[in-house]
Scaffold this active site. Structure first.
Site, PDB file in Angstrom:
ATOM      1  N   SER A 130       6.096 -52.665 -18.634  1.00  0.00           N
ATOM      2  CA  SER A 130       5.539 -52.608 -19.978  1.00  0.00           C
ATOM      3  C   SER A 130       5.570 -51.162 -20.434  1.00  0.00           C
ATOM      4  O   SER A 130       5.618 -50.238 -19.605  1.00  0.00           O
ATOM      5  CB  SER A 130       4.091 -53.120 -19.972  1.00  0.00           C
ATOM      6  OG  SER A 130       3.439 -52.836 -21.193  1.00  0.00           O
ATOM      7  N   TYR A 141      -4.761 -53.848 -17.036  1.00  0.00           N
ATOM      8  CA  TYR A 141      -3.394 -54.331 -17.237  1.00  0.00           C
ATOM      9  C   TYR A 141      -2.404 -53.171 -17.197  1.00  0.00           C
ATOM     10  O   TYR A 141      -1.392 -53.227 -16.488  1.00  0.00           O
ATOM     11  CB  TYR A 141      -3.277 -55.074 -18.575  1.00  0.00           C
ATOM     12  CG  TYR A 141      -1.876 -55.557 -18.864  1.00  0.00           C
ATOM     13  CD1 TYR A 141      -1.385 -56.704 -18.235  1.00  0.00           C
ATOM     14  CD2 TYR A 141      -1.043 -54.874 -19.752  1.00  0.00           C
ATOM     15  CE1 TYR A 141      -0.098 -57.148 -18.488  1.00  0.00           C
ATOM     16  CE2 TYR A 141       0.241 -55.316 -20.003  1.00  0.00           C
ATOM     17  CZ  TYR A 141       0.714 -56.452 -19.370  1.00  0.00           C
ATOM     18  OH  TYR A 141       1.999 -56.885 -19.611  1.00  0.00           O
TER      19      TYR A 141
END
Length: 230
Positions: A130, A141
């Protein structure tokens, strides 16, 4: 480079969202079979898509998957999860569970399928990171994706001798169930998948799928304050 025409591939989390787009792109590029996993897989009308059950936090489940798909040339670690809130608002057990899915889950699959790829001549391992691997502000996350990025870079070196192409994929918001409720510009999953297929064919090691990702990759050479997202 990795040949896709006639290949057999595995996509974890491959029955929806970005995983579904990966599977479709691989078939379009000529893959013979794509194994697609889910915790509770649904039947597929396309005989080229083979649904298989997988729980990435369960070593027995991962081992069973490797037995069911002993002929893969390409492995895409796409399965993942998220939790809302910052690091100080989530309990350590919740953060540890997220790391078990996003980091250790990918490692379990990589360990199980490295010998398979070696027997098939090398093939490719793709890990989905990401932009938040580099950009702060996404709590557990983002921290898990940063760990996955580091893991991928180490695996690239460890798998080099067996000829396995290792690709890290970085992307910003992409139109999947995970971020569907957010009112922000989003990538088309099909475009991201097409970029990954192109990287496989060209023998590349990294995909920066959008402008925001390219911005933060460049910002790594500057002050850490430049790595914060709103």
């Amino acid at each position: 480079m990795t040949e896709i025409k006639g290949a057999r591939a595995l996509v974890t989390g491959g029955q929806r969202g970005l995983g579904e787009a990966f599977a479709a792109a691989l078939l379009e590029a000529g893959a013979e079979t794509v194994y697609v996993t889910a915790r509770h897989p649904e039947p597929s009308a396309d005989p080229r898509l083979v649904p298989l059950a997988l729980e990435v936090t369960d070593e027995a489940s991962v081992a069973r998957l490797a037995e069911q798909a002993p002929d893969v040339d390409i492995v895409i670690n796409n399965a993942g999860a998220t939790i809302p809130g910052g690091l100080l608002r989530n309990g350590v057990a919740d953060v540890a569970h997220l790391f078990d899915i996003n980091v250790l889950g990918a490692l379990r699959v990589s360990q199980a399928f490295a010998p398979v790829l070696a027997r098939r001549g090398g093939g490719a391992l793709v890990n989905v990171h990401s932009v938040l691997s580099w950009a702060s502000g996404a709590g557990a996350y983002g921290a898990s994706k940063a760990a996955l990025w580091s893991l991928t870079n180490s695996l690239r070196g460890e798998l080099a001798d067996q000829g396995t192409q290792v690709v890290g994929v970085h992307l910003g918001y992409t139109d999947t169930d995970m971020v569907r409720a957010l009112d922000v510009p989003k990538n088309d999953p099909r475009d991201v998948a097409a970029q990954v297929v192109e990287a496989l064919l060209k023998g590349e090691s990294e995909v920066l799928a959008d402008e925001v990702t390219r911005h933060f990759k460049a910002a790594l050479s500057g002050p850490v304050e430049g790595l914060a997202v709103a």
